[in-house]
Design a protein around this motif. Sequence first.
Motif, mmCIF file in Angstrom:
data_model
loop_
_atom_site.group_PDB
_atom_site.id
_atom_site.type_symbol
_atom_site.label_atom_id
_atom_site.label_comp_id
_atom_site.label_asym_id
_atom_site.label_seq_id
_atom_site.Cartn_x
_atom_site.Cartn_y
_atom_site.Cartn_z
ATOM 1 N N VAL A 2 0.842 -1.191 0.000
ATOM 2 C CA VAL A 2 0.000 0.000 0.000
ATOM 3 C C VAL A 2 0.883 1.249 0.000
ATOM 4 O O VAL A 2 1.841 1.352 0.759
ATOM 5 N N GLN A 3 0.533 2.172 -0.866
ATOM 6 C CA GLN A 3 1.223 3.458 -0.878
ATOM 7 C C GLN A 3 0.221 4.585 -1.029
ATOM 8 O O GLN A 3 -0.738 4.481 -1.805
ATOM 9 N N LEU A 4 0.446 5.648 -0.275
ATOM 10 C CA LEU A 4 -0.280 6.894 -0.440
ATOM 11 C C LEU A 4 0.775 7.945 -0.774
ATOM 12 O O LEU A 4 1.691 8.172 0.031
ATOM 13 N N VAL A 5 0.654 8.576 -1.921
ATOM 14 C CA VAL A 5 1.664 9.528 -2.367
ATOM 15 C C VAL A 5 1.019 10.895 -2.550
ATOM 16 O O VAL A 5 0.173 11.081 -3.422
ATOM 17 N N GLU A 6 1.449 11.835 -1.708
ATOM 18 C CA GLU A 6 0.917 13.194 -1.787
ATOM 19 C C GLU A 6 1.737 14.039 -2.758
ATOM 20 O O GLU A 6 2.941 13.808 -2.935
ATOM 21 N N LEU A 20 -3.907 19.875 -3.231
ATOM 22 C CA LEU A 20 -3.130 18.694 -2.884
ATOM 23 C C LEU A 20 -3.788 17.456 -3.477
ATOM 24 O O LEU A 20 -5.025 17.377 -3.550
ATOM 25 N N SER A 21 -2.962 16.512 -3.875
ATOM 26 C CA SER A 21 -3.447 15.231 -4.388
ATOM 27 C C SER A 21 -2.834 14.102 -3.582
ATOM 28 O O SER A 21 -1.688 14.206 -3.133
ATOM 29 N N CYS A 22 -3.599 13.049 -3.425
ATOM 30 C CA CYS A 22 -3.117 11.841 -2.750
ATOM 31 C C CYS A 22 -3.469 10.658 -3.641
ATOM 32 O O CYS A 22 -4.648 10.312 -3.767
ATOM 33 N N ALA A 23 -2.458 10.074 -4.252
ATOM 34 C CA ALA A 23 -2.652 8.927 -5.136
ATOM 35 C C ALA A 23 -2.423 7.646 -4.354
ATOM 36 O O ALA A 23 -1.352 7.455 -3.771
ATOM 37 N N ALA A 24 -3.443 6.790 -4.347
ATOM 38 C CA ALA A 24 -3.363 5.534 -3.603
ATOM 39 C C ALA A 24 -3.069 4.366 -4.537
ATOM 40 O O ALA A 24 -3.574 4.320 -5.663
ATOM 41 N N SER A 25 -2.283 3.435 -4.041
ATOM 42 C CA SER A 25 -2.051 2.187 -4.758
ATOM 43 C C SER A 25 -2.069 1.057 -3.741
ATOM 44 O O SER A 25 -1.742 1.248 -2.566
ATOM 45 N N GLY A 26 -2.514 -0.103 -4.198
ATOM 46 C CA GLY A 26 -2.571 -1.262 -3.318
ATOM 47 C C GLY A 26 -3.835 -1.378 -2.499
ATOM 48 O O GLY A 26 -3.982 -2.340 -1.743
ATOM 49 N N ILE A 27 -4.738 -0.398 -2.608
ATOM 50 C CA ILE A 27 -6.020 -0.450 -1.915
ATOM 51 C C ILE A 27 -7.109 0.080 -2.830
ATOM 52 O O ILE A 27 -6.824 0.810 -3.787
ATOM 53 N N MET A 28 -8.347 -0.277 -2.501
ATOM 54 C CA MET A 28 -9.506 0.322 -3.151
ATOM 55 C C MET A 28 -10.018 1.400 -2.211
ATOM 56 O O MET A 28 -10.516 1.100 -1.126
ATOM 57 N N ILE A 29 -9.920 2.650 -2.590
ATOM 58 C CA ILE A 29 -10.250 3.717 -1.650
ATOM 59 C C ILE A 29 -11.737 3.754 -1.317
ATOM 60 O O ILE A 29 -12.140 4.390 -0.345
ATOM 61 N N THR A 30 -12.552 3.042 -2.087
ATOM 62 C CA THR A 30 -13.980 2.965 -1.756
ATOM 63 C C THR A 30 -14.203 2.222 -0.440
ATOM 64 O O THR A 30 -15.261 2.360 0.167
ATOM 65 N N ASN A 31 -13.216 1.467 0.001
ATOM 66 C CA ASN A 31 -13.316 0.739 1.264
ATOM 67 C C ASN A 31 -12.696 1.488 2.434
ATOM 68 O O ASN A 31 -12.548 0.924 3.521
ATOM 69 N N TYR A 94 -0.616 15.506 5.469
ATOM 70 C CA TYR A 94 -0.517 14.061 5.300
ATOM 71 C C TYR A 94 -1.851 13.481 4.835
ATOM 72 O O TYR A 94 -2.913 13.850 5.358
ATOM 73 N N CYS A 95 -1.781 12.554 3.918
ATOM 74 C CA CYS A 95 -2.943 11.786 3.494
ATOM 75 C C CYS A 95 -3.077 10.554 4.395
ATOM 76 O O CYS A 95 -2.065 9.960 4.794
ATOM 77 N N ASN A 96 -4.312 10.185 4.688
ATOM 78 C CA ASN A 96 -4.591 9.070 5.590
ATOM 79 C C ASN A 96 -5.736 8.236 5.047
ATOM 80 O O ASN A 96 -6.696 8.786 4.481
ATOM 81 N N ALA A 97 -5.634 6.927 5.220
ATOM 82 C CA ALA A 97 -6.701 6.009 4.812
ATOM 83 C C ALA A 97 -7.016 5.090 5.985
ATOM 84 O O ALA A 97 -6.106 4.468 6.540
ATOM 85 N N VAL A 98 -8.288 5.034 6.366
ATOM 86 C CA VAL A 98 -8.741 4.166 7.458
ATOM 87 C C VAL A 98 -9.733 3.162 6.897
ATOM 88 O O VAL A 98 -10.744 3.547 6.306
#
Length: 118
Positions: A2-6, A20-31, A94-98
Amino acid sequence: QVQLVESGGGLVQPGGSLRLSCAASGIMITNYVMGWYRQAPGKQRELVAKIESGSSTTYIDSVKGRFTISRDNVQKTVYLQMNSLKPEDTAVYYCNAVYLYSPSIRYWGQGTQVTVSS
């Protein structure tokens, strides 16, 4: 992995704007509940804005009416549009995903510096 890249931080004058942009990889951000936090020197990290999977949003009082959080589920990217910037907005953002189904599962980006100064 999983990566979050701001990206999108920088130096801006008071009253200016940044996105600001936060590009996610390795996860489905809908979850995930996606959020933006910030940490100024000598201060605790604070939640600035978050967006639920259903796109409902929450903001801290100091940015209401100036910042807008949004998400593009196809591009797996979360944005923070910041307008009418003030010197007190200066911080590392910082970008965060929970994870919706287990809040103990959370990820952080590496941060991007925002400096508001004349």
